[in-house]
Design an enzyme around this catalytic site. Sequence first.
Site, short mmCIF file in Angstrom:
data_model
loop_
_atom_site.label_atom_id
_atom_site.label_comp_id
_atom_site.label_asym_id
_atom_site.label_seq_id
_atom_site.Cartn_x
_atom_site.Cartn_y
_atom_site.Cartn_z
CB THR A 1 -3.13 4.08 -3.91
OG1 THR A 1 -4.28 3.98 -4.76
CG2 THR A 1 -2.13 3.01 -4.31
CB SER B 1 -8.95 -0.33 -1.46
OG SER B 1 -8.26 -1.52 -1.80
CE LYS C 1 -4.34 1.12 1.80
NZ LYS C 1 -5.27 0.43 2.69
CB CYS D 1 -3.66 0.20 6.65
SG CYS D 1 -2.74 -0.35 5.18
CB SER E 1 -0.90 0.03 1.25
OG SER E 1 -1.86 -0.99 1.23
CG HIS F 1 -5.63 -6.04 -1.68
ND1 HIS F 1 -4.30 -6.37 -1.84
CD2 HIS F 1 -5.64 -4.87 -1.01
CE1 HIS F 1 -3.55 -5.45 -1.27
NE2 HIS F 1 -4.34 -4.52 -0.76
CE LYS G 1 -10.09 -4.47 4.75
NZ LYS G 1 -10.41 -3.26 3.96
CB SER H 1 -9.50 -3.99 0.32
OG SER H 1 -9.34 -2.82 1.09
CG MET I 1 -6.28 -5.69 2.37
SD MET I 1 -7.06 -7.02 1.41
CE MET I 1 -8.42 -7.44 2.48
N GLY I 2 -2.47 -6.35 4.94
CA GLY I 2 -1.70 -6.82 6.08
C GLY I 2 -2.57 -7.29 7.22
#
Length: 397
Positions: free
Chosen positions: A72, A70, A74, A108, A23, A314, A278, A309, A318-319
């Site tokens: 980018t 999603s 943030k 995030c 991200s 995605h 999610k 996401s 996602m982490g």
Amino acid sequence: MLPAPPLPAPLRIPATYMRGGTSKGVFFRLEDLPPQAQQPGAARDALLMRVIGSPDPYAQHIDGMGGASSSTSKCVIISPSNRPGHDVDYLYGQVAIGEALVDWSGNCGNLSSAVGPFAIANGFIPPERLQDGLVEVRIWQANIGKTILARVPVQGGQVVEGGDFMLDGVAFPAAEIVLEFIDPVDEGEGAMFPTGQLVDELDVPGLGRLPATLISAGIPTVFVNAADIGLTGCELQKDVNADAQKLAMFEAIRTAGALRMGLIQRPEEAAQRQHTPKVAFVAPPADYAAASGQRIAAADIDLNVRALSMGKLHHAMMGTASVAIAAAAAVPGTLVNRAAGGGPRESVCFGHPSGTLRVGAAVENASGPWTVTKAVMSRSARVLMNGWVHVPAHTLR
């Protein structure tokens, strides 16, 4: 005729544009924000939306710092922590693309990897702690009230960004940053499995009864079997994001899961809580080609996982969803654990659209419900740009 009064100068706010994991986002020190945006509320939300370029009916973010995805769209706000045993408070805002909304309901995990480097570079860590080697930055994740430990490589008092660590979904190698998420169950959600069940059945319009594992570790997540929704688990973004029917199906699953988890009380509330929960779908390991063309062999992974996401598949993982995967995989009987072959396990390597990722979790149920004490993963981060972000002056009126 009198000349028109001069237009007010735009707001000019110190900011850092950073990649963290797969991200990227705009990082601010709390003290640098305009006074009215230093507190939660409409002014802060308006500022961050304008920084990113939302809401954008064209879904392009041409007039902002966002990247129209999603991953980018943030923003991050960092401040010194008053909480004992912590260095910084980390607040994360997920900015919607086409709507006037900043979702503060979760973390995030990818950008968590950039918080430590940002904290070091911006003087939040005392110089005497910046010894050569790995420096531990103790982060309070303010959205969910949890601790993250980031181990950041440092040399000569400066963050080391270069290295040979490759993260699938990121084109170039960098230095490895190890993240440890401590007791990663969201505040207010109760047990790791909010319903007390390892597998629930959801009533999903258009699908009927759908088995699902509902977990709140890392981020509230709804796991379903790919085969139960007509998918393979090897899908890439192009297979899902252009299909309105599939996206509507996933939103219906997400809404049903949110209701069962108690995150919302009425279905219509899901639209105002886009960041959580999610939705992810799992499948046993299978060969596939990642988005880069890289061949992923079934023998090299434990399972396949794909996740959505902000309403879209995605491009990697996602982490925070990776934390949920690690925790669910460690508990025998969940859909994630079954897809990975069953039995107790401390780590899994899963396939995602951009490649593979190994994650680990420590779980226990000695005194009742399952709990996860920590989850561990590796990421990388680097500064893309330092300077000032410019925002029209009328944004905060």
